[in-house]
Write a protein that holds these residues in place. Structure first.
Motif: not given
Length: 453
Positions: A131-149
Motif C-alpha cells: 500500500t505504501n509503495i503504491m502510494t509513493l508510485f502514484f505520487m511520483t508518476l503524476m509529478i513526472m507527467e506534469l513535468i513532461v507536459i
C-alpha cells in the motif's frame, strides 16, 4: 592423482570437502562451479546441494523470457522492416527518452517492492508495504507527467509511453517479490504476444504509423496485467488505512540509492541512442538500435537467474549461502555469454542479412561490440542483485554512475567519427567499468570490511 576424480568430488561434495584444486585447469574449475549449482544429491561427503528447485524455477523463467524476448525481437524486426530508417530511429529515440523519464518516475520503487515483499513473511506486513509503495508510485508518476507536459513539445507521445512503461514495471516488482515466477514468465510472453498481435492488426488495416505503434508498445503490458489478475490474482490489496509515514520513510531510504542505480542504468542503455541521434541523425541511431535489438538474446539466461537471486538473497541471512548463489550465477552467466559472443562473431552478419537483407549490413560491427559488452552488463546485474538483496543498493549506484560517467565522456569523443560503432564501444567500456567498481566492493565484503543486511 586422477584429475577427473577430483573434479567429480568437487562437483558432488561441495566446497566443505577437503579437495585439492591445484590439479584443475580454469575451464575445469568453471565446470565444477556450475556442477555445484546444478546437482542435488548426497555422496561421500554427505553434503546436500539445495539448488535444484532454484534451477527448475530459473529454467521456467528462462523459457518464459525466451518466448517473450523472441516475440519482442520479431516486433522490432518487423518495425525496422516496415518503417523507414528515420521513422524507426525516431520511435526508438522516443522510447529511450521515455524510459529514462520513467525510471525517474519509478524512483527505485519496483526494486523496493520486490525487496520488502520478499523480506516480509506475514501477509499483513506485505500488504502494508504494498500500500505504501503504491502510494509513493502514484505520487511520483503524476509529478513526472506534469513535468513532461510543461517541458516537452512532443509531450503527448512521451506521456503515453511513460504511463504505459511504468505500470507494468511496478507490477513485475510485486510478482517478483511474491516469488510468483511462473506468473512472471507468463506475463513476459503474454505482453509481447499482445504487442505483436496488434502490430499485425494495424499493418493490415491503417498501416504502421508512429502513434499507433507507440500506443501498442506502451499499453500491451496493461492488457497482460488485466488478463493475469482475472485468472490468477496476486492477492495484494491496496488499503488506505495502512498508509504509514514510518513505512514510507523506510521505503524511501531504500529507494533513493536504487533510483540512482536505475536512472544510471536507463541512461546507460538510452544514452548511446540519444548521442548517436544528436551527432549523426536518426539513420545512424537506427543502425545502432537494430544491433541493440539483438541484445535481449544475450540476456535470456542472465535475466532468468537475476530475476530470482535478488529476492532469494533478501530472504536469507547467511553470508556463505549468499556468496555461493552469487558465484554460481556469475559462472552460468559467463558461460552463456561466451557462447553467444562466439556465435555472434561467426553468424551475426548472416542473421542480419536474413532478417533485413542488405538494409542493415552496417549493424554487424556494432552488434559484435555490443555482444561482448552485454557479458559484462549481465555480470554487473548479478552484482546489483547481491547489493540490493543484501540491503546495500548504494553500491549499485556507485557502479552505475561510474559506467554512465565513462560512457558520457567517451561517447562525444568517438561517436562523431565512428557513429554506431562508437556508440557500441562506449557502451561496452561503460559495462566493463561497472564490473570493475562492483568487484572492488565485493572484495571488501568478502574480507569483512563492509557488511550486508
Amino acid at each position: 592423482m586422477d584429475r577427473y576424480a577430483v573434479l567429480r568430488d568437487i562437483v558432488i561434495c561441495f566446497p566443505q570437502c577437503e579437495i585439492d584444486f591445484s590439479y584443475l585447469t580454469v575451464s575445469e574449475k568453471i565446470i565444477s562451479q556450475v556442477g555445484k549449482f546444478l546437482i542435488y544429491s548426497r555422496h561421500e561427503c554427505d553434503v546436500k546441494i539445495p539448488h535444484l528447485d532454484f534451477v527448475k524455477k530459473a529454467f521456467m523463467l528462462g523459457t518464459g523470457n525466451a518466448i517473450g524476448q523472441a516475440i519482442a525481437f520479431v516486433f522490432f524486426v518487423l518495425l525496422a522492416r516496415w518503417m523507414s530508417r528515420d521513422d524507426y530511429g525516431e520511435i526508438r529515440y522516443i522510447i529511450s527518452l521515455s524510459s529514462v523519464l520513467g525510471t525517474v518516475a519509478l524512483a527505485g520503487l519496483p526494486a523496493s517492492m520486490t525487496r520488502f515483499l520478499a523480506y516480509q513473511k506475514e501477509k499483513e506486513e506485505r500488504e502494508k508495504y504494498f500500500t505504501n509503495i503504491m502510494t509513493l508510485f502514484f505520487m511520483t508518476l503524476m509529478i513526472m507527467e506534469l513535468i513532461v507536459i510543461a517541458l516537452f513539445s512532443n509531450s503527448l507521445t512521451i506521456t503515453i509511453v511513460l504511463m504505459g512503461f511504468s505500470v507494468p514495471v511496478i507490477y513485475l516488482g510485486v510478482i517478483r517479490g511474491l516469488m510468483q515466477y511462473r506468473k512472471y514468465s507468463i506475463f513476459q510472453a503474454l505482453r509481447n504476444l499482445i504487442k505483436l498481435a496488434f502490430l499485425f492488426a494495424i499493418f493490415y488495416t491503417i498501416g504502421v504509423k508512429k502513434l499507433p505503434v507507440l500506443l501498442i508498445y506502451s499499453f500491451a503490458g496493461w492488457g497482460a496485467i488485466l488478463i493475469l489478475e482475472l485468472v490468477w490474482p496476486a492477492g495484494m490489496r491496496f488499503t488506505p488505512s495502512r498508509i504509514s509515514k514510518d513505512v514510507m520513510k523506510r521505503v524511501i531510504a531504500f529507494s533513493i540509492p536504487v533510483m540512482g542505480t536505475t536512472i544510471a542504468y536507463s541512461l546507460f542503455t538510452g544514452l548511446p541512442v540519444l548521442l548517436t541521434t544528436y551527432y549523426k541523425g536518426y539513420e545512424s541511431a537506427a543502425v545502432y538500435s537494430t544491433a541493440f535489438t539483438f541484445t535481449p538474446i544475450y540476456g535470456l539466461v542472465p535475466t532468468a537467474i537475476l530475476t530470482m537471486i535478488m529476492p532469494k538473497i533478501a530472504s536469507i541471512r547467511d553470508k556463505e549461502s549468499r556468496m555461493q548463489i552469487f558465484k554460481s550465477s556469475v559462472y552460468l552467466i559467463l558461460m552463456a555469454g561466451a557462447l553467444l559472443f562466439i556465435a555472434t562473431v561467426f553468424f551475426g552478419k548472416w542473421g542480419l542479412n536474413l532478417l533485413f537483407h542488405s538494409k542493415y549490413d552496417s549493424s554487424y560491427m556494432p552488434l559484435v561490440i555490443l555482444s561482448f559488452g552485454t557479458i559484462f552488463l549481465s555480470v554487473r546485474g548479478a552484482y546489483s542483485a547481491l547489493w540490493e538483496g543484501g540491503g546495500r543498493p548504494i553500491i549499485s549506484t556507485y557502479d552505475g554512475v561510474g559506467a554512465v560517467t565513462v560512457m558520457a565522456m567517451l561517447g562525444p569523443l568517438i561517436i562523431p567519427s565512428m557513429g554506431a560503432n562508437g556508440a557500441a564501444l562506449a557502451f561496452t567500456v561503460g559495462c566493463i567499468t561497472a564490473v570493475i567498481i562492483s568487484t572492488y566492493f565485493f572484495y571488501k565484503w568478502k574480507k569483512g570490511l563492509i557488511s550486508l543486511k
